[in-house]
Motif scaffolding. Sequence first.
Motif, short mmCIF file in Angstrom:
data_model
loop_
_atom_site.label_atom_id
_atom_site.label_comp_id
_atom_site.label_asym_id
_atom_site.label_seq_id
_atom_site.Cartn_x
_atom_site.Cartn_y
_atom_site.Cartn_z
N ASP A 36 0.79 -1.05 0.06
CA ASP A 36 0.06 0.13 -0.10
C ASP A 36 0.88 1.11 -0.24
O ASP A 36 1.85 1.36 0.66
CB ASP A 36 -0.70 -0.04 1.19
CG ASP A 36 -1.84 1.19 1.15
OD1 ASP A 36 -3.16 0.88 0.89
OD2 ASP A 36 -1.62 2.23 1.63
N THR A 64 -5.92 -2.46 -6.87
CA THR A 64 -6.01 -2.06 -8.07
C THR A 64 -5.23 -1.02 -8.43
O THR A 64 -4.73 -0.23 -7.39
CB THR A 64 -7.62 -1.60 -8.55
OG1 THR A 64 -7.69 -0.55 -7.66
CG2 THR A 64 -8.38 -2.71 -8.42
N ALA A 115 -5.78 1.87 -10.04
CA ALA A 115 -6.36 3.10 -9.60
C ALA A 115 -6.87 3.27 -8.14
O ALA A 115 -6.60 4.55 -7.68
CB ALA A 115 -7.82 3.16 -10.41
N GLN A 116 -7.23 2.42 -7.57
CA GLN A 116 -7.65 2.81 -6.21
C GLN A 116 -6.97 1.99 -5.13
O GLN A 116 -6.83 2.38 -3.88
CB GLN A 116 -9.28 2.20 -6.04
CG GLN A 116 -10.05 3.35 -6.37
CD GLN A 116 -10.77 2.93 -7.62
OE1 GLN A 116 -11.06 1.77 -7.88
NE2 GLN A 116 -11.11 4.00 -8.48
N SER A 170 -8.85 -1.55 -0.47
CA SER A 170 -9.81 -0.89 0.40
C SER A 170 -9.41 -1.01 1.68
O SER A 170 -8.53 -1.71 2.08
CB SER A 170 -11.21 -1.34 0.20
OG SER A 170 -11.20 -2.84 0.72
#
Lengths: 264, 264
Positions: B189, B217, B219-220, B223
């Motif tokens: 991350d 991903t 893009a993101q 979570s």
Amino acid sequence: MDHVADRLTERLRRVRALHQRSVRRREGRFLVEGPQGAREAVRHAAPAVREVLLTPGAATRYPEIAGFERVQLVTEEVSAALSADSQGVLAVVDAAAVATDEGALAGARLVAVLARVTDPGNAGAVIRAADAAGADAVVLTAGSVELLNPKVVRSTAGSLFHLPVLTGADAAASVAAVRAAGLQVLAADGRGRWDLHALDGAGAPDLARPTAWLFGTEAQGLSADERALADATVRVPVHGLAESLNLATAATVCLYESARVQRA
Amino acid sequence: MDHVADRLTERLRRVRALHQRSVRRREGRFLVEGPQGAREAVRHAAPAVREVLLTPGAATRYPEIAGFERVQLVTEEVSAALSADSQGVLAVVDAAAVATDEGALAGARLVAVLARVTDPGNAGAVIRAADAAGADAVVLTAGSVELLNPKVVRSTAGSLFHLPVLTGADAAASVAAVRAAGLQVLAADGRGRWDLHALDGAGAPDLARPTAWLFGTEAQGLSADERALADATVRVPVHGLAESLNLATAATVCLYESARVQRA
């Protein structure tokens, strides 16, 4: 009004023509497609950004680009006609925005030299990886893909505006230049003499020293002449059944391993 | 003769239909486009290779594929109509060729878990990098791109036939499975707690231990719920001005760093 519309049409025609290499060379400008690249151009090379063409939707999504002082709003249709890969954001940038001065090598500790790399996506991905690994410069030798090719530019995701990229010299001259700047030269090669992760034998290269990595094409790798230019040849170990690494993967591992050792 | 020609036409129609996901699912077969993937299929999964469609030119260039026992020669025109990305080599392979058994995790020391990765080129590139780094398996969680999508298959460059790729479980179930197999779980991350290259503080994860890396991903990223599944969050250091790494680059650095430490 017609006169204004005609002038816009003519300007857009000239923007679109920048997809052609000959036009880029003649005009000394190039295209940056997509929000990521355009944002970095505006952030790091604003004086060289002639204009940014934005759709209203993109202007809403990317306020940090919409706030730039030379924005031309265009419809979705016009934007799509200008570039299939812009996501509504297209910047026109002077070639001078990309630093290519050999002086950039002075004091460098980590440099990537790409020898005759012809795939635009690969070239861009290595420039992006070099930026992330903290490289001081990238060299694209003569015979490589054109640096200002829109697909190269797009693949760098803006890193083109973060570090100098030298072009035009052949591999021998490029290696001479990095060596003159005090860097050792390591050739990344699948059949290299040294394992990148076991550099502890007698005579093994020391990654703590300022280093220029020499990378070849994905298909053929480095030629014998190019390998001979290096102080040592180093292989990225392949542990599984994969026969080879793609260029971006190999370059990422080498550059990050240098960064790790140099900054330890 | 017409009967034979009709039968071939019908067979080719069915091959071409494998570009559609619904047909792949119904028939339990998929396409492998290009010489690199087809060669690895023939080499590592021969019983599952139904046939290889080759142009005469490709048969000359790739004798190691042309020697396979179920080859159908086709013209350049037919080959191009069957696939725009085959370079004259197209294999039809049973889905069973790709090992997806959860038992593959037993004894594993290095695993890559891709959470909801939707870009086919990224997914394939990570599978290829995992293979090269010597990973024992890859997990694609539910919500990811279909593993047998032709572009994913092509991007793996044959690595799909080198290591098991598990699919269908969500991130929580996938993490539970790798943890049950004795692996620690590290989330990659950009804002992770630990720097990958400075894992020496109190409580820092030990890369020498069997490890599953969890990647999100491009893009993101991951979570919050997915990050919370991990034992620790780790960031790949970004030294230059690049804002982020692409998924394949981040995965390459993490997996190779694990390989380096585990094999030291």
